[in-house]
Design an enzyme around this catalytic site. Sequence first.
Site, PDB file in Angstrom:
ATOM      1  N   GLU A  71      22.133  33.542  69.810  1.00 15.06           N
ATOM      2  CA  GLU A  71      21.577  34.252  68.655  1.00 15.06           C
ATOM      3  C   GLU A  71      21.455  33.335  67.443  1.00 15.06           C
ATOM      4  O   GLU A  71      20.454  33.373  66.715  1.00 15.06           O
ATOM      5  CB  GLU A  71      22.447  35.465  68.327  1.00 15.06           C
ATOM      6  CG  GLU A  71      22.380  36.557  69.373  1.00 15.06           C
ATOM      7  CD  GLU A  71      23.266  37.741  69.048  1.00 15.06           C
ATOM      8  OE1 GLU A  71      22.720  38.840  68.834  1.00 15.06           O
ATOM      9  OE2 GLU A  71      24.501  37.562  68.999  1.00 15.06           O
ATOM     10  N   GLU A 130      26.781  39.960  77.611  1.00 10.34           N
ATOM     11  CA  GLU A 130      27.238  41.216  76.999  1.00 10.34           C
ATOM     12  C   GLU A 130      27.366  42.349  78.008  1.00 10.34           C
ATOM     13  O   GLU A 130      28.263  43.196  77.902  1.00 10.34           O
ATOM     14  CB  GLU A 130      26.282  41.612  75.864  1.00 10.34           C
ATOM     15  CG  GLU A 130      26.440  40.801  74.586  1.00 10.34           C
ATOM     16  CD  GLU A 130      25.815  39.421  74.649  1.00 10.34           C
ATOM     17  OE1 GLU A 130      25.980  38.649  73.691  1.00 10.34           O
ATOM     18  OE2 GLU A 130      25.146  39.098  75.670  1.00 10.34           O
TER      19      GLU A 130
END
Length: 261
Positions: free
Chosen positions: A113, A133
């Site tokens: 990210e 995730e």
Amino acid sequence: MDTSETLVTYELQGNVALIGLNRPAKRNAISDRFVEAIHDAVQRAQSEAKAAVIFGHGKHFCAGLDLAEHSEKPLFEAVKGSRRWHAVFDGIERGTIPFVAAITGAAVGGGFELAASVQIRVADETAFFALPEGQRGIFVGGGGSVRIARLIGAPRMGDMMLTGRVLKASEAEAWGGVSYVVPEGAAMEKAVALAQQMATNAEFTNYAIINALPRIADMSSEDGLFAESMVASLATMTDDAKDRLRAFLEKRAVKVQDPNA
């Protein structure tokens, strides 16, 4: 460069700021304090440099969220923490100078990210990219659902999150997540060279590229074309642009070279 007792190192080389993530024992995993240290370094770079490079000390760029810290957060604190990541990373993506990420080893979860928030990503052959995730029972919270999805496409991002798929640097490049792939150990050199090149551009043009392009991408085609006309006209009005255009017309500027020649 002092790397002791500081989460983020900072060095100015000419017009280029070097911002180093400095938790190598934790593979540069990001905590709340780490986010604030990144913010401070980014703000400093934008006040005194014309381009910047973000890199990781040690073998890895960034292994993402510090899960030990995150697991203890109450719900609303987690929301506020995510929003702070958004604000800090937005200051990189839509700031005043261009940023390059020099990626080695892990660019995982929040590390991916962070890399997605810069303008140019350089990965060496040791780099790998993952969004675990799904396996951790969490969801991206540092802007990945917007930035990474726009780089590689939502279906491919979903594939990575659902299956735990890990990409090599060459695969990330093929998917659009990486701008350049270089041999092992060469990421920093390439990233600095690109930053130095961008630092020679007209400052307003760099600012327009960083801030107008992502906004135009969010617009309808007609609105985007109108915005493009406004930005293009403003850019030609700066003294810097006038000097550079004059140099080109007087044959004092370097012409674009044919890479096939």
